[in-house]
Every structure is written in C-alpha cells, then in structure tokens.
Write an enzyme that holds these catalytic residues in place. Structure first.
Site, PDB file in Angstrom:
ATOM      1  N   SER A  16       0.833  -1.201   0.000  1.00  0.00           N
ATOM      2  CA  SER A  16       0.000   0.000   0.000  1.00  0.00           C
ATOM      3  C   SER A  16       0.867   1.250   0.000  1.00  0.00           C
ATOM      4  CB  SER A  16      -0.885   0.034   1.248  1.00  0.00           C
ATOM      5  OG  SER A  16      -1.929  -0.877   1.125  1.00  0.00           O
ATOM      6  N   HIS A  47      -3.273   0.906  -4.827  1.00  0.00           N
ATOM      7  CA  HIS A  47      -2.828  -0.287  -5.568  1.00  0.00           C
ATOM      8  C   HIS A  47      -3.313  -0.136  -7.012  1.00  0.00           C
ATOM      9  CE1 HIS A  47      -1.526  -2.813  -2.086  1.00  0.00           C
ATOM     10  NE2 HIS A  47      -2.301  -1.951  -1.448  1.00  0.00           N
ATOM     11  N   HIS A  69      -5.561  -8.808  -1.851  1.00  0.00           N
ATOM     12  CA  HIS A  69      -5.707  -9.149  -0.436  1.00  0.00           C
ATOM     13  C   HIS A  69      -6.896 -10.089  -0.254  1.00  0.00           C
ATOM     14  CE1 HIS A  69      -3.967  -5.059  -0.715  1.00  0.00           C
ATOM     15  NE2 HIS A  69      -3.220  -5.433   0.308  1.00  0.00           N
ATOM     16  N   TYR A  71      -9.016  -9.957   2.083  1.00  0.00           N
ATOM     17  CA  TYR A  71     -10.236  -9.241   2.501  1.00  0.00           C
ATOM     18  C   TYR A  71     -10.996  -8.616   1.335  1.00  0.00           C
ATOM     19  CZ  TYR A  71      -7.394  -4.972   2.113  1.00  0.00           C
ATOM     20  OH  TYR A  71      -6.589  -3.960   1.647  1.00  0.00           O
ATOM     21  N   GLU A  72     -10.359  -8.560   0.149  1.00  0.00           N
ATOM     22  CA  GLU A  72     -11.085  -8.041  -1.022  1.00  0.00           C
ATOM     23  C   GLU A  72     -12.084  -9.078  -1.539  1.00  0.00           C
ATOM     24  OE1 GLU A  72      -8.466  -5.616  -3.879  1.00  0.00           O
ATOM     25  OE2 GLU A  72      -7.007  -6.732  -2.686  1.00  0.00           O
ATOM     26  N   ALA A  99       2.772  -2.172   3.859  1.00  0.00           N
ATOM     27  CA  ALA A  99       2.589  -1.166   4.905  1.00  0.00           C
ATOM     28  C   ALA A  99       2.118  -1.920   6.138  1.00  0.00           C
ATOM     29  CB  ALA A  99       1.538  -0.160   4.462  1.00  0.00           C
ATOM     30  N   MET A 202      -1.935  -6.953   6.527  1.00  0.00           N
ATOM     31  CA  MET A 202      -3.021  -7.789   5.998  1.00  0.00           C
ATOM     32  C   MET A 202      -2.623  -8.501   4.694  1.00  0.00           C
ATOM     33  SD  MET A 202      -6.085  -5.030   6.513  1.00  0.00           S
ATOM     34  CE  MET A 202      -6.047  -3.875   7.905  1.00  0.00           C
ATOM     35  N   SER A 203      -1.346  -8.804   4.548  1.00  0.00           N
ATOM     36  CA  SER A 203      -0.904  -9.385   3.263  1.00  0.00           C
ATOM     37  C   SER A 203       0.372 -10.198   3.461  1.00  0.00           C
ATOM     38  CB  SER A 203      -0.657  -8.261   2.248  1.00  0.00           C
ATOM     39  OG  SER A 203       0.467  -7.497   2.640  1.00  0.00           O
ATOM     40  N   ASN A 226       2.239   3.339  10.975  1.00  0.00           N
ATOM     41  CA  ASN A 226       1.514   3.799  12.168  1.00  0.00           C
ATOM     42  C   ASN A 226       1.889   2.911  13.342  1.00  0.00           C
ATOM     43  OD1 ASN A 226      -0.212   1.858  10.401  1.00  0.00           O
ATOM     44  ND2 ASN A 226      -1.020   1.570  12.469  1.00  0.00           N
ATOM     45  N   HIS A 240      -6.523   4.484   6.439  1.00  0.00           N
ATOM     46  CA  HIS A 240      -5.783   4.102   5.230  1.00  0.00           C
ATOM     47  C   HIS A 240      -5.091   5.310   4.581  1.00  0.00           C
ATOM     48  CE1 HIS A 240      -4.649   1.521   1.944  1.00  0.00           C
ATOM     49  NE2 HIS A 240      -5.344   2.206   1.052  1.00  0.00           N
TER      50      HIS A 240
HETATM   51  O1  LIG Z   1      -0.845  -4.347   0.697  1.00  0.00           O
HETATM   52  P1  LIG Z   1      -0.409  -3.945   2.071  1.00  0.00           P
HETATM   53  O2  LIG Z   1      -0.234  -5.105   2.982  1.00  0.00           O
HETATM   54  O3  LIG Z   1       0.799  -3.050   2.054  1.00  0.00           O
HETATM   55  O4  LIG Z   1      -1.613  -3.063   2.659  1.00  0.00           O
HETATM   56  C1  LIG Z   1      -1.763  -2.688   4.014  1.00  0.00           C
HETATM   57  C2  LIG Z   1      -2.799  -3.586   4.670  1.00  0.00           C
HETATM   58  C3  LIG Z   1      -4.105  -3.029   4.137  1.00  0.00           C
HETATM   59  O5  LIG Z   1      -4.325  -3.544   2.851  1.00  0.00           O
HETATM   60  C4  LIG Z   1      -3.838  -1.564   4.049  1.00  0.00           C
HETATM   61  C5  LIG Z   1      -4.338  -0.824   5.242  1.00  0.00           C
HETATM   62  O6  LIG Z   1      -4.047   0.542   5.165  1.00  0.00           O
HETATM   63  O7  LIG Z   1      -2.400  -1.419   3.990  1.00  0.00           O
HETATM   64  N1  LIG Z   2      -3.633  -4.991  10.339  1.00  0.00           N
HETATM   65  C1  LIG Z   2      -3.009  -3.836  10.100  1.00  0.00           C
HETATM   66  N2  LIG Z   2      -2.611  -3.537   8.864  1.00  0.00           N
HETATM   67  C2  LIG Z   2      -1.977  -2.364   8.661  1.00  0.00           C
HETATM   68  N3  LIG Z   2      -1.473  -1.827   7.544  1.00  0.00           N
HETATM   69  C3  LIG Z   2      -0.943  -0.629   7.866  1.00  0.00           C
HETATM   70  N4  LIG Z   2      -1.111  -0.374   9.173  1.00  0.00           N
HETATM   71  C4  LIG Z   2      -1.751  -1.457   9.686  1.00  0.00           C
HETATM   72  C5  LIG Z   2      -2.194  -1.787  11.009  1.00  0.00           C
HETATM   73  O1  LIG Z   2      -2.046  -1.039  11.980  1.00  0.00           O
HETATM   74  N5  LIG Z   2      -2.813  -2.997  11.155  1.00  0.00           N
END
Ligand SMILES: O=P(O)(O)O[C@@H]1C[C@H](O)[C@@H](CO)O1
Ligand SMILES: Nc1nc2[nH]cnc2c(=O)[nH]1
Length: 275
Positions: A16, A47, A69, A71-72, A99, A202-203, A226, A240
């Site tokens: 992300s 993305h 992802h 969750y999509e 991220a 989340m990936s 964060n 996000h």
């Molecule tokens: O694709 P990533 O894992 O970098 O994305 C992170 C997890 C969520 O998709 C999103 C949350 O802001 O960023």
């Molecule tokens: N689950 C999760 N995914 C993230 N992607 C970017 N920041 C976060 C977070 O604080 N938690």
C-alpha cells in the site's frame, strides 16, 4: 510473454502506497491487470493494478503495482496467483513490500522493518493458499518455512542501509498477517504484542508461502506507517489515508534501498522453471 522482451529474474510486489517502486524501472512495458487473462483486479486505493516489466541496475524485473488481499474477497489461490506466474516466467527472487502497523516499542512510523520471519494467522487456521491438491510441478506437499526470508539478502540490505545513511530507520522484525480489513482492537493489539509480533498487516504471508513452496528466494520489507494503538487511554486511530501518506514520505528511501539491493545481489542464471 510475446508482448514484452523482458525476461524477469526479480519480481517486486508493491505494498500500500509503495507503487512508486515500479517508477524506478527503465525501458518499461506495462500491462493493466484487466488486460491479463486470469489476473484478479485491484480494488484498494494505493494499488494501481498494473504489471510493469523493466530493467533495474542491469537486472530484469517485473513489478506488481498493486497486490491482492484476502479481505477483497479473492481466494488465497487468486491472491497468490501472480507468484506462480513469476515462477513460470523464470523469476528467481521475490521482493515483497507492505505497509504495516508497529507493535514493537522501537519501531516508529516511517521506520523500515526488514522481515526476518512471519506469523501467518490465517494460515494457522487453515486459510492457506497451499490447501487443496498439491501441484508437484511447483513444490512438495509439506514445504519447510524455516528460513523463508533469505538471510544473505537481509544482511546485504542492512549493509546498504548503513552506506545510504539510513540504518537508523531500519531493523529486523517479525511480521504478522491478520485477515483485515478492520484494523486491530486494543485487545487484539495487546495479544499480538505479547506473542512477539513486531509489525502487523493484511498481506504478504500467503505470497511468501507460495514463493517458498516453489523455491523462490524471498526478501521482505515492511514500511511502518503507524503505531498500533495498545492503550485504552490513547486517542489515536489509524486510517488508510495516513498509511498511504507515510508511503509517499518514505518513497525515496524505499526506492533507494530496493534499487541498491537488486543491483548488488547475486543472481543465479540457472533458474529452473517449475513447468
Ligand atoms: O498491501 P499492504 O499489505 O501493504 O496493505 C496494508 C494492509 C491493508 O491492505 C492496508 C491498510 O491501510 O495497507
Ligand atoms: N492490520 C493492520 N494492517 C496495517 N497496515 C498498515 N497499518 C496497519 C495496522 O495497523 N494494522
């Protein structure tokens, strides 16, 4: 393959807000996911949904500007489909970026965590892209996952960070994948912290599992966007847009690191394709 002359040795998956990694490639050929048969579509802001081929420091690369992802609503097989495509294209090394929120006290927003290992929470309860019949062309039924983040590349990345003067931003740590799409509750954050997780996202884990299964060398980076809120007194909350903003702020450093690492790493030109 008939539409590009590039024969990539390295694949990069942009997390992300990290799609700018594709901008560093020279002599680009770029394809929208919607034009590639069998490819899912990106639905998440930050993305772009493009596969970009090109050269980086003399190495042939392919870059996913946008990942998929769970969750999509994609199956895990779909989210990881590109990894097997890369293997079939002759890729030997996979760079994964993401991220992530930090749980470790020493990791601040803007820091870069070299992924030393991961906890694949969906995988632990059976949500694993390798579930189902094993395709022996790619790898064994029961692949080992110890050492799935290549140690030599991790050491080289740290050396390069020192030379670039950004070592203060970098440390190794453990990434955990949760299903999302909601961010963590405070109780979940405390649990992950106690379990020894340094950063959560989340990936990544399913991609790395599939890559390791088919024998790709893996290097992973988490950009800490964060701090995960762990206290009921803390009024902060993550969103996000903030995640994408940190990606923009650190884009130059992440680009420099990835470019230097790809330039300096050794490539084995005898890669065996899976099929
Ligand atoms: O694709 P990533 O894992 O970098 O994305 C992170 C997890 C969520 O998709 C999103 C949350 O802001 O960023
Ligand atoms: N689950 C999760 N995914 C993230 N992607 C970017 N920041 C976060 C977070 O604080 N938690």
């Amino acid at each position: 393959m008939s539409q590009t002359k590039h024969r990539p040795q390295v694949a990069i998956i942009c997390g992300s807000g990290l799609g700018m990694l594709a901008d560093t490639l020279k002599c680009q050929d770029s394809f929208a996911y919607s034009d590639i048969p069998g490819f899912p579509q990106s639905t998440v802001q930050g993305h772009a949904g493009r596969l970009v081929f090109g050269e980086l420091k003399g190495k042939s690369c392919v870059c996913m500007q946008g990942r998929f992802h769970m969750y999509e609503g994609h199956s895990l097989l779909k989210t990881t489909f590109p990894v097997r495509v890369f293997k079939l294209l002759g890729v030997e090394t996979l760079f994964v970026t993401n991220a992530a929120g930090s749980l470790a006290d020493g990791l601040q927003p803007g820091d870069i965590m070299i992924i030393k290992d991961h906890v694949n929470f969906p995988g632990l309860v059976g949500l694993n892209p390798l579930c189902g019949p094993n395709d022996d062309k790619f790898g064994p039924r029961f692949p080992a996952m110890s050492g799935c983040y290549d140690k030599n590349l991790r050491c080289l990345a740290m050396e390069i960070a020192k030379q670039l003067g950004v070592a203060g931003l970098m440390q190794e740590g453990v990434y955990a994948m949760v299903g999302g799409p909601n961010f963590e509750t405070i109780a979940e954050a405390r649990l992950l912290h106690r379990l020894g997780v340094d950063a959560v996202g989340m990936s990544t884990a399913p991609e790395v599992v599939v890559a390791t299964h088919c024998g790709l060398r893996v290097f992973g980076l988490s950009l800490i966007t964060n701090k995960v809120v762990k206290s009921y007194e803390d009024l902060d909350s993550v969103n996000h847009e903030g995640v994408l903003e940190v990606g923009r702020l650190r884009s130059h450093t992440v680009q420099q690191l990835v470019t230097e690492l790809i330039g300096r790493m050794e490539i084995n030109n005898n890669t065996n394709n899976a099929a």
